[in-house]
Write an enzyme that holds these catalytic residues in place. Structure first.
Site, mmCIF file in Angstrom:
data_model
loop_
_atom_site.group_PDB
_atom_site.id
_atom_site.type_symbol
_atom_site.label_atom_id
_atom_site.label_comp_id
_atom_site.label_asym_id
_atom_site.label_seq_id
_atom_site.Cartn_x
_atom_site.Cartn_y
_atom_site.Cartn_z
ATOM 1 N N ARG A 62 0.822 -1.219 0.000
ATOM 2 C CA ARG A 62 0.000 0.000 0.000
ATOM 3 C C ARG A 62 0.851 1.262 0.000
ATOM 4 N NH1 ARG A 62 -4.735 -0.771 4.236
ATOM 5 N NH2 ARG A 62 -2.971 -1.274 5.567
ATOM 6 N N GLU A 99 5.488 -10.240 15.213
ATOM 7 C CA GLU A 99 4.954 -10.731 16.478
ATOM 8 C C GLU A 99 5.463 -12.144 16.754
ATOM 9 O OE1 GLU A 99 0.619 -11.242 18.665
ATOM 10 O OE2 GLU A 99 0.740 -10.328 16.683
#
Length: 174
Positions: A62, A99
């Site tokens: 994006r 993560e």
């Protein structure tokens, strides 16, 4: 209503995407509105114009949408930064923490060099790992990172802390 509030009103939150517990910030309503898209580009350009930006590094995917318009308006070259294995020529690579585990991004070895002043652009800064790796890649090329620009900052994830001493612009903050 300020331009920032207008832009924020066009960001749609998608609950539990891409997994349960995540509130995904969907920018497609903003992108499809030509006035809002133009206002967003104007907000970025007004901050960076006249600051000697020679290249805009855009982070997949994006970031490509935002940074291409910004680069055009700044009359700067465009540097795509992509996930590992997606660029066709010789690359430099940087890894960053996720993560659970790590990921890598790459840039072409000839994308920039000494004397280049680079603005790093992405749609969102969350934990800051991708932005930090992108800045490291730009510096590996011998170029200077003039600053970083994001449409959205998820401030509660403290990604800005991974960019100490860097000029960070975020148009919308959650």
């Amino acid at each position: 209503m300020t331009a920032t509030l207008e832009l924020k009103s066009l960001v749609r939150e998608i609950p539990d995407f891409p997994k349960k517990g995540i509130g995904f910030k969907d920018i497609t309503p903003l992108l499809k509105d030509p006035k809002a898209f133009g206002a967003m580009v104007d907000a970025f350009v007004s901050r960076w114009q006249g600051r000697g930006i020679t290249r805009v590094a855009v982070i997949e995917s994006r970031g490509f949408l935002l940074g291409s318009a910004i680069a055009h308006r700044l009359e700067a070259g465009l540097i795509p930064i992509r996930k590992k294995g997606k660029l066709p020529w010789k690359t430099h690579q940087a890894s960053y923490e996720l993560e659970y585990g790590t990921d890598s991004i790459e840039v072409h070895q000839d994308a920039a060099g000494e004397g280049d002043s680079v603005l790093v652009v992405d749609d969102v800064i969350a934990t800051g790992g991708t932005a930090q790796a992108a800045c490291a890649l730009v510096e590996t090329l011998g170029a200077k990172v003039a600053g970083t620009a994001f449409l959205i900052e998820l401030a509660f994830l403290k990604g800005r802390e991974k960019l100490p001493g860097r000029d960070v612009q975020a148009l919308i903050v959650y």
